[in-house]
Design an enzyme around this catalytic site. Structure first.
Site, short mmCIF file in Angstrom:
data_model
loop_
_atom_site.label_atom_id
_atom_site.label_comp_id
_atom_site.label_asym_id
_atom_site.label_seq_id
_atom_site.Cartn_x
_atom_site.Cartn_y
_atom_site.Cartn_z
N CYS A 33 0.52 -1.61 0.13
CA CYS A 33 0.29 0.35 0.39
C CYS A 33 1.24 1.44 0.43
O CYS A 33 2.17 1.25 -0.10
CB CYS A 33 -0.77 -0.35 1.49
N CYS A 36 3.29 1.73 2.75
CA CYS A 36 4.77 0.87 3.30
C CYS A 36 5.72 1.67 2.14
O CYS A 36 6.22 1.84 2.26
CB CYS A 36 4.44 -0.09 2.29
N CYS A 101 47.80 -14.57 -7.91
CA CYS A 101 48.31 -14.42 -6.36
C CYS A 101 46.43 -13.46 -5.87
O CYS A 101 46.56 -13.10 -6.11
CB CYS A 101 49.55 -13.24 -5.98
N CYS A 104 45.85 -9.73 -7.48
CA CYS A 104 45.30 -10.56 -8.42
C CYS A 104 43.37 -10.38 -8.03
O CYS A 104 42.38 -9.90 -8.94
CB CYS A 104 45.40 -11.73 -9.32
N ASP A 514 17.39 -29.78 21.96
CA ASP A 514 15.72 -30.24 21.72
C ASP A 514 15.61 -31.51 22.29
O ASP A 514 16.15 -32.07 21.81
CB ASP A 514 15.43 -29.75 20.35
N ASP A 714 15.31 -30.02 15.50
CA ASP A 714 15.30 -30.92 13.71
C ASP A 714 15.06 -30.14 12.69
O ASP A 714 14.75 -30.59 11.38
CB ASP A 714 14.28 -31.59 14.27
N ASP A 718 12.02 -26.27 15.48
CA ASP A 718 12.92 -26.05 16.28
C ASP A 718 12.95 -24.38 15.04
O ASP A 718 14.30 -24.04 15.80
CB ASP A 718 13.59 -26.12 16.49
#
Length: 822
Positions: A33, A36, A101, A104, A514, A714, A718
């Site tokens: 909108c 925003c 090197c 570069c 967990d 997992d 989490d």
């Protein structure tokens, strides 16, 4: 760059030079909108260098006018992100040819960063690749980057990104094989021409033999200087055109000074110049530098071998069922839903689900699991794994870039392209390294002349300074360690998302686990069914509990239903099902009101459960979750369920504690259950009855105490806690891995790998420190020795060549790392 992603008006290009404002257009995502748009506009207006802003939510673009000097693009993107929106970016990966090197790599980086729309460019000398993050919004072309690299004096090579995975990899392999053959041939020619000069030098040092004719020396040295050494002149010229210096410039200056002085002596004095020439010094330096580059290239490929092994896992062809027949097709022709036939001993071409057949699958190069895994109908399989003795029919579920193997390769490549914080310091030093060395060489020459050392002595010392300085060792110290460390980790099933995560990991002092699915298998099963009176059979308790649990998707409900099925108990239909989150379930079964759950739920439903307290506490003290089963207001008995602790979990906790890391477990289970599991594993602390949404708060609380926290979960339930932690570690299962959630993903659910993450961090960072210590130490010690005239140019050239090889060879010891090592 095509119009759309980012536009700098062409007709205003001269305005930047004259001090007027220039125009810039950024795509912005997330606006809905005018409000925003106003927020984005305000945020951009506050960035230094922005003269005016106009944000259009209809086109999702922000049009900016920049003040003289412009505005920093990353700050503009950060300002948009700071108010809750985003500027889309895309990454482009390029293979770069011609770098020798660190200077570069820095020059290529600056050239790419100067392309309009580039947010960040990172060049990795070890892998000879560049990763460019550019403002997106549409498909980003490669042409502007190719042109920028070429203007900087280097080339963009054909790679997988440009030509397709298979063609790109094949082209890279052919290119490297051809380069190896060419370099070995050049080295052989250079060595053959240099050997007589070296032999003369050795013989004279031993007091035997005689000098070669000056004209013979010239004839031997000239091809080495101008044919073999032409690469150094070409690289030096490109560096000078770009207004910088590199290793090629140092070698070209040093060897040209030695060769030029000797040539002048021959032209002026003829045969009388014998014994006062330095043709051998120039030839030896060039030959040794070329030899060092050959060894360095082979060693660098060794550090990157892990990614090559992963990319080689996917077969080129697959056997697919089409119209009732088995047809062999190119792997890129396989689509989701196709049925692939995998014969014994073949590699699985795609991720999929087994439709038919039984076998054991070797996933060691993908997950690090050393033992083959049994697979049968319904099981998931991963592309790249090796099928055992059985024939499998597999339905493809992920192909191409969506496959697990492709995602792993992309993740490892992204991590290897990153830079450790210390590398930024190295980059700044490398940018001024060559000019400083040239200044030292000039000062050395002038100093020796002023001290009365003579022109010849001054020249030899200055040449030694030029050829002994080694920006290569500095440039290779960090990226080779990152490539080797992340590569060996991937082989053992540890995927590191970025180098910053790896750098933070060695500082972790607290690890939060967990419980379910991390320290335990996440598959609870019924262990006990206890009847509280003789009038009720255990089977009846399980029948009623299973009937009520038919309406629940909770893992405990699945365990009860599975136990009833295993005992052959038919479950009646349940009606009026109701769930009480965190407490249990209620339903009507055969006209009886059945309640299954905690003592708290019993109290809420007016069921007297005091008689079950002793049995419940006994079961919970064993780490089991006890569910009370009541019917029509009377307690019938209890069903106990336990989630088996993973093998090796206790040893993993012990390994962390041996490192001085505190271990914490979070669980939604009852206190007695969680504490029983915690005690059996030797955890330092246990927090029970923690809701999923409270896990992130616990992470923040510990961080607020000044702790450096790692969260292990997992990767799905989490996710908020993983994101909140300093180091998030998602424990996956091969095909179900949360690569986008955590900084580290474990490819198999093995708690021992958690300690391996911190061991890997310490090993990799330790190797970076060793490499940088060697590179800095070498240059700090070598330059004064050369300036003092204590090193001949030939010895200086050998030392320079060996310094880079030593750094990379030291890095290769990382390949022996294993998760069990501290």
């Amino acid at each position: 760059m095509p119009e759309g992603p980012l536009v700098r008006t062409a007709d205003r290009a001269s305005d930047v030079a004259t001090g007027d404002a220039s125009a810039l257009s950024l795509p912005v995502e997330g606006m809905t909108c005018a409000g925003c748009a106003r927020r984005v506009e305000k945020a951009l207006r506050e960035v230094d260098g922005v003269a005016d802003v106009s944000v259009n939510p209809a086109t999702d673009r922000a049009d900016l006018r920049l003040a003289p000097g412009g505005a920093d693009l990353p700050r503009l993107i950060g300002a948009v992100a700071g108010v809750g929106y985003s500027v889309p970016t895309e990454s482009v990966r390029l293979s770069i040819g011609g770098m020798t090197c660190a200077t570069c790599a820095g020059r290529v980086e600056r050239a790419l960063t100067a392309v309009p729309g580039v947010v960040e460019a990172s060049v990795n000398l070890a892998t000879e690749t560049a990763t460019v993050r550019v403002v997106g919004g549409g498909r980003v072309g490669r042409a502007p980057f190719v042109e920028a690299v070429r203007e900087g004096g280097y080339e963009v090579l054909e790679d997988a990104a440009a030509t397709g995975a298979e063609a790109g990899e094949a082209a890279a392999d052919r290119r490297e094989a051809a380069r190896d053959r060419r370099e070995l041939m050049v080295l052989a020619v250079s060595a053959l021409l240099t050997l007589p000069l070296v032999g003369q030098m050795v013989a004279m040092a031993a007091g035997q033999g005689h000098y070669l004719s000056p004209w013979a020396e010239l004839a031997l040295a000239a091809p080495v200087q101008f044919v073999v050494g032409w690469r150094f002149y070409r690289g030096a010229w490109k560096a000078l055109k770009a207004g910088t210096g590199n290793m090629d410039l140092l070698v070209a200056l040093g060897t040209s000074a030695a060769f030029g002085y000797s040539l002048a002596m021959v032209l002026l004095n003829g045969a009388a110049a014998a014994g006062h020439l330095y043709f051998e010094a120039a030839a030896v330096v060039i030959t040794l530098v070329v030899a060092g580059k050959v060894l360095e290239a082979r060693a660098k490929r060794g550090t990157a071998s892990a990614i090559r092994q992963l990319m080689a896992l996917r077969p080129d062809r697959a056997r697919v069922e089409r119209d009732g027949e088995e047809v062999e097709v190119a792997i890129d022709s396989v689509a989701r839903g196709d049925v692939v036939v995998v014969r014994p001993g073949e590699r699985l071409p795609v991720d999929g689900r087994v439709l038919e057949g039984e076998s054991e699958v070797d996933e060691s190069l993908i997950t690090g699991e050393s033992l083959p895994v049994a697979k049968a109908a319904g099981d998931a399989v991963t592309g790249g794994a090796i099928n055992g003795a059985g024939r499998l029919r597999v339905e493809a579920t992920a192909v191409g870039t969506d496959s697990t193997l492709s995602r792993i390769v992309a993740l490892v490549e992204a991590a290897q392209a990153g830079k450790a914080p210390v590398q930024r310091l190295v980059d700044r030093i490398s940018a001024v390294f060559v000019p400083v060395v040239v200044a030292i060489a000039v000062a050395t020459f002038v100093g020796w002349l002023a001290a009365g050392g003579g022109f010849e002595t001054a020249l030899v010392a200055a040449v030694s300074v030029l050829v002994i300085a080694c920006p290569c060792a500095l440039g290779l110290a960090t990226p080779t360690a990152i490539v080797a460390g992340t590569g060996v980790a991937a082989r053992h099933g540890i995927l590191v998302r970025d180098i910053e995560t790896l750098e933070r990991a060695h500082k972790v002092d607290t690890v939060i686990f967990d419980k379910t699915g991390t320290l335990t298998e996440g598959r609870p099963s019924v262990t006990d069914v206890v009847a509280l009176d003789d009038a009720t059979a255990e089977s009846e308790i399980l029948r009623l509990a299973g009937a009520v649990q038919q309406g629940s998707e909770h893992p405990l409900a699945e365990a009860v239903r599975q136990a009833a099925s295993d005992r052959g108990i038919a479950l009646p239909r349940a009606a009026e099902f109701a769930s009480r989150t965190g407490r249990g379930v209620i339903a009507t079964v055969e006209g009886r009101r059945v309640v299954v759950g905690s003592a708290r739920l019993m109290g809420e439903e007016g069921v007297a459960a005091e008689d079950s307290a002793a049995v419940r506490e006994s079961l919970e003290s064993e780490g089991k979750t006890a569910m009370i089963v009541a019917a029509d207001g009377a307690v019938l008995g209890l069903v106990a369920v336990a989630d088996r602790v993973r093998d090796g979990a206790a040893e993993a906790i012990a390994a962390l504690k041996a490192r001085g890391i505190e271990t914490v477990m979070l669980s939604g289970d009852a206190r007695r259950v969680a504490e029983a599991v915690g005690a059996s594993l030797g955890l330092d602390r246990v927090r029970a009855e923690v809701r999923p949404e409270d896990k992130a708060a616990e992470v923040e609380r510990l961080r607020g105490e000044g702790r450096v926290v790692a969260m292990v979960g997992d990767g799905i339930n989490d996710a908020p806690a993983l994101a909140a932690a300093d180091v998030g570690i998602a424990m996956g299962s091969g095909t179900d891995i949360a690569m986008e959630t955590a900084g580290v993903t474990l490819m198999r659910p093995d708690p021992a790998l958690v300690a391996g993450v911190f061991g890997l961090s310490r090993a990799t960072l330790g190797k970076i420190r060793q490499n940088l210590g060697w590179a800095f130490g070498y240059n700090v010690a070598a330059l004064p020795l050369a300036a003092a005239g204590l090193l001949s140019p030939a010895i200086a050239g050998a030392a320079m060549a060996l310094s880079s090889v030593s750094v990379v060879t030291n890095t290769l010891t990382l390949k022996r790392w294993k998760p069990g090592r501290r």
